[in-house]
Design an enzyme around this catalytic site. Structure first.
Site, PDB file in Angstrom:
ATOM      1  N   ASP A  88      40.589  40.500  24.846  1.00 53.61           N
ATOM      2  CA  ASP A  88      41.361  39.703  25.800  1.00 53.61           C
ATOM      3  C   ASP A  88      41.060  40.198  27.206  1.00 53.61           C
ATOM      4  OD1 ASP A  88      43.273  37.931  26.732  1.00 53.61           O
ATOM      5  OD2 ASP A  88      44.822  38.585  25.332  1.00 53.61           O
ATOM      6  N   HIS A 142      38.623  35.476  34.399  1.00 52.11           N
ATOM      7  CA  HIS A 142      39.852  35.932  33.732  1.00 52.11           C
ATOM      8  C   HIS A 142      39.587  36.483  32.334  1.00 52.11           C
ATOM      9  CE1 HIS A 142      42.891  34.150  36.603  1.00 52.11           C
ATOM     10  NE2 HIS A 142      41.736  33.691  37.061  1.00 52.11           N
TER      11      HIS A 142
HETATM   12  P1  ADP Z   1      46.253  33.796  27.787  1.00 55.66           P
HETATM   13  O1  ADP Z   1      45.969  33.716  29.233  1.00 55.66           O
HETATM   14  O2  ADP Z   1      45.048  33.999  26.958  1.00 55.66           O
HETATM   15  O3  ADP Z   1      47.060  32.666  27.283  1.00 55.66           O
HETATM   16  P2  ADP Z   1      48.132  35.872  28.500  1.00 55.66           P
HETATM   17  O4  ADP Z   1      48.920  36.806  27.641  1.00 55.66           O
HETATM   18  O5  ADP Z   1      47.426  36.533  29.621  1.00 55.66           O
HETATM   19  O6  ADP Z   1      47.146  35.097  27.551  1.00 55.66           O
HETATM   20  O7  ADP Z   1      49.068  34.787  29.126  1.00 55.66           O
HETATM   21  C1  ADP Z   1      49.944  33.982  28.382  1.00 55.66           C
HETATM   22  C2  ADP Z   1      50.932  33.432  29.356  1.00 55.66           C
HETATM   23  O8  ADP Z   1      51.605  32.300  28.786  1.00 55.66           O
HETATM   24  C3  ADP Z   1      51.994  34.423  29.743  1.00 55.66           C
HETATM   25  O9  ADP Z   1      52.105  34.467  31.125  1.00 55.66           O
HETATM   26  C4  ADP Z   1      53.253  33.868  29.109  1.00 55.66           C
HETATM   27  O10 ADP Z   1      54.434  34.121  29.811  1.00 55.66           O
HETATM   28  C5  ADP Z   1      52.962  32.406  29.157  1.00 55.66           C
HETATM   29  N1  ADP Z   1      53.832  31.728  28.213  1.00 55.66           N
HETATM   30  C6  ADP Z   1      54.299  32.160  27.056  1.00 55.66           C
HETATM   31  N2  ADP Z   1      55.125  31.260  26.484  1.00 55.66           N
HETATM   32  C7  ADP Z   1      55.161  30.258  27.328  1.00 55.66           C
HETATM   33  C8  ADP Z   1      55.835  29.016  27.313  1.00 55.66           C
HETATM   34  N3  ADP Z   1      56.583  28.634  26.327  1.00 55.66           N
HETATM   35  N4  ADP Z   1      55.657  28.213  28.374  1.00 55.66           N
HETATM   36  C9  ADP Z   1      54.873  28.595  29.396  1.00 55.66           C
HETATM   37  N5  ADP Z   1      54.195  29.732  29.441  1.00 55.66           N
HETATM   38  C10 ADP Z   1      54.346  30.555  28.433  1.00 55.66           C
HETATM   39  O1  F6P Z   2      41.169  33.106  31.039  1.00 57.42           O
HETATM   40  C1  F6P Z   2      41.898  32.710  30.044  1.00 57.42           C
HETATM   41  C2  F6P Z   2      42.656  31.448  30.292  1.00 57.42           C
HETATM   42  O2  F6P Z   2      42.169  30.708  31.387  1.00 57.42           O
HETATM   43  C3  F6P Z   2      44.100  31.722  30.453  1.00 57.42           C
HETATM   44  O3  F6P Z   2      44.488  31.952  31.703  1.00 57.42           O
HETATM   45  C4  F6P Z   2      44.747  30.552  29.835  1.00 57.42           C
HETATM   46  O4  F6P Z   2      45.836  30.912  29.099  1.00 57.42           O
HETATM   47  C5  F6P Z   2      43.698  30.031  28.941  1.00 57.42           C
HETATM   48  O5  F6P Z   2      42.527  30.694  29.168  1.00 57.42           O
HETATM   49  C6  F6P Z   2      43.436  28.615  29.246  1.00 57.42           C
HETATM   50  O6  F6P Z   2      43.862  27.833  28.273  1.00 57.42           O
HETATM   51  P1  F6P Z   2      43.641  26.281  28.395  1.00 57.42           P
HETATM   52  O7  F6P Z   2      42.467  25.975  27.586  1.00 57.42           O
HETATM   53  O8  F6P Z   2      44.901  25.714  27.881  1.00 57.42           O
HETATM   54  O9  F6P Z   2      43.464  25.980  29.842  1.00 57.42           O
END
Ligand code: ADP
Ligand code: F6P
Length: 511
Positions: A419, A208
């Protein structure tokens, strides 16, 4: 179209990882395999570190659970809901295992058409495997922040052990059948472990995060074991073609014997197995976001939000707390707009939601301090305005609130330094009322698909961010609508279900 640049401005040769080669990083010695077959096709067996829920509490006081955040969960949950199968992962709390899950999960996933299987981590493993190797070695390495790597050999030992445990759990759950699909950087060695357990059926992996340039992997000691670990899968999927090319380059440097030139392309073979690679940009359930954004409750909340904004434009930032998300750089860009354009002061507000993440790790705490210092400084500098120009929240919005913000925001500022994909960008597009502008970083995987529709910026350059904000603010409504309609068509036609079909159709079948 502007091509996104990854790892911009960094010379990979300077990204050294100060651990001696070999030694504790060496792959574990081979154990004698017992032959086991795992058929492909049929039931979907997904493994990821994170399950779609997160437990808190303990055996004595009882467990409670909440939905997990993050892109991986957002993407995979609708897939499992639609296709069924089993999701193997860590419940997010030390010592929580299958029993804890059984106790707490019905409250959240009651009726979900897929099973959850826990891989339990104790406190030390949470520290060494999750916070340590996964998030203080791999995460910075994969995102081009090698200076933040904390290479403790204990972390590596724990990473191998936990990968082994995931493999054992998968072998047990699969019981000889199912399509095994392993996700993300926490679990790069699972296929290797499964092979040692004697599993010879097809195994697939999807990363990812970004995959860094081959020379970077070559220069770090764990890089060899990680690349070798990935070669034990039959299909290794990446977010973009650039990530895929970086992986092939890493194989060329580290395991040249696995690579052969064929018909103008390259082929990877490890032992007697062919290893396929591909770019499969992950996505969202477009229909779900689009439909939910038209829900009367969400529309009511959006209307209320607009009423409170008055004639100010809403600039929106939604990011998990992470140094890779470029939040301080975004704030500096916004400050530059206010400094250089007095006529825009009081005409726009930046709402920045920062979702708590990995707060046990020093670099994350430091990022939070930096963000909060900048928010304070900006609001002090422009204290004479009727209301503060930055509205900052550290916490969580519920789904409806998030959708109302996506729907109403005039501009979304999605400016990570680096990202894998960034699903917030796609969620904004799917949920927006139609007149919003997406400002998107060239370092986000999403820029490869939305490069024509978004305003693409170099996230590390506050001037570029500032220019894009001014351009978005002054963009005629017709142009905004044209871009947003076109962006919606892109995300609609490449949704998460198409992503899964694309990936699974490349998954090799059992011979
Ligand atoms: P990352 O995977 O690095 O966190 P992304 O932008 O790909 O970054 O994904 C972030 C995800 O977290 C999005 O799908 C978003 O909708 C979700 N998200 C944002 N705010 C909340 C929240 N309050 N509760 C649950 N999920 C959330
Ligand atoms: O690949 C990135 C990712 O796995 C996301 O899907 C997710 O938001 C984050 O890293 C994982 O965060 P955490 O450490 O909370 O599992």
């Amino acid at each position: 179209m502007i091509r996104p640049r990854r790892f911009s401005g960094r010379d990979p040769s300077t990204l050294r990882f100060p651990v001696p080669k070999g030694g504790p990083w060496a792959a574990p010695p081979s154990r004698r395999p017992r032959a086991r077959r795992m058929a492909s096709g049929g039931r979907l067996l997904v493994a990821s570190n994170r399950l779609p829920l997160r437990l808190t509490g303990g055996a004595e006081d009882g467990w409670s659970c909440s939905p997990a955040t993050g892109g991986l969960v957002t993407a995979l949950e609708p897939v499992l809901r639609r296709r069924g199968g089993t999701w193997v992962g860590w419940p997010g709390c030390p010592d929580a295992g299958q029993e804890a899950l059984a106790q707490a999960a019905p409250a959240l996933v009651g009726g979900a058409p897929y099973g959850l299987r826990a891989v339990s981590l104790n406190r030390e493993e949470e520290h060494c495997f999750y916070q340590g190797f996964s998030n203080q070695v791999l995460w910075p390495l994969l995102h081009g922040f090698s200076a933040l790597c904390d290479p403790d050999p204990e972390y590596w030992r724990s990473y191998r052990e936990v990968n082994r445990r995931f493999a054992e759990r998968l072998a047990e759950v699969a019981g000889g059948g199912g399509t095994v699909w392993v996700h993300d950087y926490h679990l790069m060695l699972v296929a290797r472990e499964l092979r040692e357990l004697g599993v010879d059926g097809p195994l697939s992996f999807f990363l990812h995060t970004p995959f860094p340039p081959g020379e970077l992997l070559e220069s770090v000691s764990c890089g060899h074991a990680l690349v070798e670990g990935l070669l034990h899968y039959d299909l290794v999927g990446f977010q973009t073609e650039q990530d895929q090319a970086h992986f092939v380059d890493a194989v060329r440097r580290i395991h040249p014997e696995a690579l052969s030139e064929a018909g103008g392309g390259v082929e990877l073979t490890f032992g007697d197995r062919r290893v396929r690679t591909g770019a499969f940009p992950i996505s969202i359930d477009f229909k779900e976001f689009f439909g939910a954004a038209h829900n009367p409750v969400v529309m009511g909340m959006a209307w209320d939000l607009r009423r409170r904004l008055g004639d100010r434009s809403l600039l929106l930032g939604v990011d998990r707390l992470d140094y890779s998300k470029g939040i301080p750089q975004k704030l500096r860009g916004f400050r530059r707009v206010l400094r250089r354009h007095p006529e825009l002061r009081g005409r726009m507000v930046l709402k920045q939601l920062v979702i708590p993440s990995r707060d046990g790790i020093p670099a994350y705490r430091a990022t939070k301090v930096e963000i909060e210092g900048l928010v304070r400084a900006i609001n002090q500098e422009f204290a004479d305005l009727d209301s503060p120009p930055v509205e900052y929240q550290y916490g969580s919005w519920d789904r409806m609130e998030l959708l109302a913000h996506y729907r109403e925001a005039d501009v979304a500022l999605v400016t990570p330094l680096n990202d894998g994909m960034n699903l917030v960008a796609k969620e904004y597009v799917a949920s927006n009322g139609g007149g919003g502008v997406l400002i998107l970083s060239q370092g986000a995987g999403a820029a490869w698909e939305l490069g024509r529709e978004a305003l693409i910026v170099d996230p590390g350059d506050p001037d570029a961010v500032a220019r894009a904000i001014v351009e978005a603010h002054s963009m005629p409504l017709r142009e905004r609508r044209r871009r947003m309609t076109s962006a919606q068509a892109v995300v609609r036609s490449r949704d998460v279900h198409r992503w899964v079909e694309g990936f699974l159709s490349r998954t090799p079948r059992m011979a």
